[in-house]
Design a protein around this motif. Sequence first.
Motif, PDB file in Angstrom:
ATOM      1  N   GLU A 106      42.222  54.176  75.625  1.00 24.24           N
ATOM      2  CA  GLU A 106      41.882  53.569  74.334  1.00 24.24           C
ATOM      3  C   GLU A 106      42.040  54.583  73.200  1.00 24.24           C
ATOM      4  O   GLU A 106      42.535  54.250  72.122  1.00 24.24           O
ATOM      5  CB  GLU A 106      40.453  53.029  74.367  1.00 24.24           C
ATOM      6  N   PHE A 107      41.613  55.823  73.444  1.00 25.00           N
ATOM      7  CA  PHE A 107      41.747  56.887  72.459  1.00 25.00           C
ATOM      8  C   PHE A 107      43.213  57.093  72.093  1.00 25.00           C
ATOM      9  O   PHE A 107      43.576  57.147  70.917  1.00 25.00           O
ATOM     10  CB  PHE A 107      41.142  58.181  73.015  1.00 25.00           C
ATOM     11  N   LEU A 108      44.081  57.209  73.102  1.00 26.19           N
ATOM     12  CA  LEU A 108      45.503  57.439  72.851  1.00 26.19           C
ATOM     13  C   LEU A 108      46.147  56.257  72.121  1.00 26.19           C
ATOM     14  O   LEU A 108      46.933  56.456  71.188  1.00 26.19           O
ATOM     15  CB  LEU A 108      46.241  57.704  74.163  1.00 26.19           C
ATOM     16  N   GLU A 109      45.819  55.042  72.526  1.00 22.17           N
ATOM     17  CA  GLU A 109      46.391  53.881  71.848  1.00 22.17           C
ATOM     18  C   GLU A 109      45.989  53.858  70.373  1.00 22.17           C
ATOM     19  O   GLU A 109      46.812  53.532  69.509  1.00 22.17           O
ATOM     20  CB  GLU A 109      45.958  52.591  72.555  1.00 22.17           C
ATOM     21  N   ALA A 110      44.754  54.229  70.077  1.00 22.85           N
ATOM     22  CA  ALA A 110      44.298  54.264  68.684  1.00 22.85           C
ATOM     23  C   ALA A 110      45.030  55.342  67.882  1.00 22.85           C
ATOM     24  O   ALA A 110      45.437  55.116  66.739  1.00 22.85           O
ATOM     25  CB  ALA A 110      42.791  54.493  68.630  1.00 22.85           C
ATOM     26  N   ARG A 111      45.239  56.532  68.482  1.00 26.54           N
ATOM     27  CA  ARG A 111      45.931  57.605  67.767  1.00 26.54           C
ATOM     28  C   ARG A 111      47.381  57.226  67.517  1.00 26.54           C
ATOM     29  O   ARG A 111      47.938  57.484  66.449  1.00 26.54           O
ATOM     30  CB  ARG A 111      45.875  58.922  68.554  1.00 26.54           C
ATOM     31  N   ILE A 112      48.040  56.630  68.505  1.00 23.18           N
ATOM     32  CA  ILE A 112      49.439  56.236  68.349  1.00 23.18           C
ATOM     33  C   ILE A 112      49.555  55.165  67.264  1.00 23.18           C
ATOM     34  O   ILE A 112      50.468  55.219  66.428  1.00 23.18           O
ATOM     35  CB  ILE A 112      50.029  55.756  69.692  1.00 23.18           C
ATOM     36  N   ALA A 113      48.632  54.217  67.249  1.00 23.68           N
ATOM     37  CA  ALA A 113      48.646  53.184  66.213  1.00 23.68           C
ATOM     38  C   ALA A 113      48.479  53.819  64.832  1.00 23.68           C
ATOM     39  O   ALA A 113      49.147  53.410  63.874  1.00 23.68           O
ATOM     40  CB  ALA A 113      47.545  52.157  66.470  1.00 23.68           C
ATOM     41  N   GLU A 114      47.623  54.831  64.724  1.00 24.71           N
ATOM     42  CA  GLU A 114      47.459  55.540  63.447  1.00 24.71           C
ATOM     43  C   GLU A 114      48.760  56.228  63.026  1.00 24.71           C
ATOM     44  O   GLU A 114      49.141  56.180  61.857  1.00 24.71           O
ATOM     45  CB  GLU A 114      46.341  56.583  63.553  1.00 24.71           C
ATOM     46  N   ARG A 167      55.030  54.060  58.921  1.00 26.48           N
ATOM     47  CA  ARG A 167      55.393  52.866  58.137  1.00 26.48           C
ATOM     48  C   ARG A 167      55.001  53.015  56.669  1.00 26.48           C
ATOM     49  O   ARG A 167      55.713  52.562  55.784  1.00 26.48           O
ATOM     50  CB  ARG A 167      54.701  51.626  58.718  1.00 26.48           C
ATOM     51  N   ASP A 168      53.843  53.652  56.425  1.00 27.40           N
ATOM     52  CA  ASP A 168      53.348  53.803  55.055  1.00 27.40           C
ATOM     53  C   ASP A 168      53.992  54.965  54.312  1.00 27.40           C
ATOM     54  O   ASP A 168      53.650  55.235  53.167  1.00 27.40           O
ATOM     55  CB  ASP A 168      51.824  53.986  55.056  1.00 27.40           C
ATOM     56  N   GLY A 169      54.908  55.676  54.977  1.00 29.57           N
ATOM     57  CA  GLY A 169      55.612  56.769  54.328  1.00 29.57           C
ATOM     58  C   GLY A 169      54.773  58.018  54.132  1.00 29.57           C
ATOM     59  O   GLY A 169      55.056  58.825  53.250  1.00 29.57           O
ATOM     60  N   MET A 170      53.752  58.208  54.947  1.00 35.95           N
ATOM     61  CA  MET A 170      52.893  59.382  54.804  1.00 35.95           C
ATOM     62  C   MET A 170      53.540  60.642  55.365  1.00 35.95           C
ATOM     63  O   MET A 170      53.016  61.729  55.207  1.00 35.95           O
ATOM     64  CB  MET A 170      51.541  59.134  55.466  1.00 35.95           C
ATOM     65  N   ASP A 181      74.033  62.276  56.431  1.00 39.16           N
ATOM     66  CA  ASP A 181      73.058  62.994  55.603  1.00 39.16           C
ATOM     67  C   ASP A 181      71.749  63.263  56.329  1.00 39.16           C
ATOM     68  O   ASP A 181      70.891  63.987  55.830  1.00 39.16           O
ATOM     69  CB  ASP A 181      72.803  62.254  54.286  1.00 39.16           C
ATOM     70  N   GLY A 182      71.538  62.698  57.507  1.00 35.25           N
ATOM     71  CA  GLY A 182      70.334  62.960  58.294  1.00 35.25           C
ATOM     72  C   GLY A 182      69.119  62.198  57.818  1.00 35.25           C
ATOM     73  O   GLY A 182      68.046  62.344  58.379  1.00 35.25           O
ATOM     74  N   LYS A 183      69.232  61.397  56.780  1.00 34.92           N
ATOM     75  CA  LYS A 183      68.084  60.651  56.267  1.00 34.92           C
ATOM     76  C   LYS A 183      67.518  59.754  57.354  1.00 34.92           C
ATOM     77  O   LYS A 183      68.247  59.071  58.063  1.00 34.92           O
ATOM     78  CB  LYS A 183      68.467  59.808  55.062  1.00 34.92           C
ATOM     79  N   GLY A 184      66.214  59.750  57.468  1.00 38.50           N
ATOM     80  CA  GLY A 184      65.549  58.895  58.436  1.00 38.50           C
ATOM     81  C   GLY A 184      65.437  59.502  59.816  1.00 38.50           C
ATOM     82  O   GLY A 184      64.723  58.981  60.644  1.00 38.50           O
ATOM     83  N   SER A 185      66.115  60.598  60.083  1.00 40.24           N
ATOM     84  CA  SER A 185      66.110  61.121  61.439  1.00 40.24           C
ATOM     85  C   SER A 185      64.721  61.572  61.886  1.00 40.24           C
ATOM     86  O   SER A 185      64.333  61.330  63.018  1.00 40.24           O
ATOM     87  CB  SER A 185      67.124  62.246  61.593  1.00 40.24           C
ATOM     88  N   LEU A 186      63.964  62.212  61.017  1.00 41.47           N
ATOM     89  CA  LEU A 186      62.620  62.650  61.393  1.00 41.47           C
ATOM     90  C   LEU A 186      61.724  61.451  61.650  1.00 41.47           C
ATOM     91  O   LEU A 186      61.030  61.385  62.670  1.00 41.47           O
ATOM     92  CB  LEU A 186      62.022  63.547  60.308  1.00 41.47           C
ATOM     93  N   GLY A 187      61.758  60.480  60.762  1.00 40.00           N
ATOM     94  CA  GLY A 187      60.957  59.277  60.951  1.00 40.00           C
ATOM     95  C   GLY A 187      61.341  58.531  62.210  1.00 40.00           C
ATOM     96  O   GLY A 187      60.487  58.049  62.948  1.00 40.00           O
ATOM     97  N   GLU A 188      62.643  58.455  62.462  1.00 37.27           N
ATOM     98  CA  GLU A 188      63.106  57.781  63.675  1.00 37.27           C
ATOM     99  C   GLU A 188      62.639  58.517  64.922  1.00 37.27           C
ATOM    100  O   GLU A 188      62.229  57.901  65.897  1.00 37.27           O
ATOM    101  CB  GLU A 188      64.623  57.660  63.656  1.00 37.27           C
ATOM    102  N   ARG A 189      62.701  59.839  64.890  1.00 44.09           N
ATOM    103  CA  ARG A 189      62.232  60.624  66.043  1.00 44.09           C
ATOM    104  C   ARG A 189      60.735  60.427  66.252  1.00 44.09           C
ATOM    105  O   ARG A 189      60.264  60.333  67.383  1.00 44.09           O
ATOM    106  CB  ARG A 189      62.548  62.099  65.859  1.00 44.09           C
ATOM    107  N   MET A 190      59.991  60.373  65.166  1.00 44.03           N
ATOM    108  CA  MET A 190      58.548  60.178  65.274  1.00 44.03           C
ATOM    109  C   MET A 190      58.239  58.798  65.850  1.00 44.03           C
ATOM    110  O   MET A 190      57.345  58.661  66.694  1.00 44.03           O
ATOM    111  CB  MET A 190      57.888  60.367  63.908  1.00 44.03           C
ATOM    112  N   GLN A 191      58.976  57.780  65.426  1.00 40.63           N
ATOM    113  CA  GLN A 191      58.777  56.442  65.981  1.00 40.63           C
ATOM    114  C   GLN A 191      59.146  56.422  67.455  1.00 40.63           C
ATOM    115  O   GLN A 191      58.463  55.790  68.261  1.00 40.63           O
ATOM    116  CB  GLN A 191      59.600  55.416  65.206  1.00 40.63           C
TER     117      GLN A 191
END
Length: 118
Positions: A5-13, A19-22, A36-46
């Motif tokens: 439950e802890f891990l699911e909550a952290r992943i959801a955060e 998604r919120d661009g933080m 240009d590499g745009k989005g690559s970090l966000g994609e890797r994080m997802q």
Amino acid sequence: MNIVEFLEARIAEEEAAIRDGMFVVGTSDLPVDGTDGKGSLGERMQEECAQKRAIIASWKEAAGDEGIEDPREAQGTVAIARRAMLTILAGSYREHPDYDDGWSPDLPNEVPAEGPAR
């Protein structure tokens, strides 16, 4: 709250923050393919979030098959190895107030010295 439950909550955060661009999206170096590499970090994080969810789903499936409700009930080599994956994932959230020190994995905390140059 158990470790799953802890891990699911952290992943959801994390997913919500992505998604919120933080998180800053992009890389400091241009990729080899000339894009240009745009989005690559966000994609890797997802992708990392998806991989964590896959590990948790694998645990849940195996635990369900074996009638395990709490990861601390895991018995046997494979079940303990699966539980270890959960504790390793949770270890990256040690600073979170809901983190249970009982989940702490025994991981090496020293960086190995580089071997001799060849």
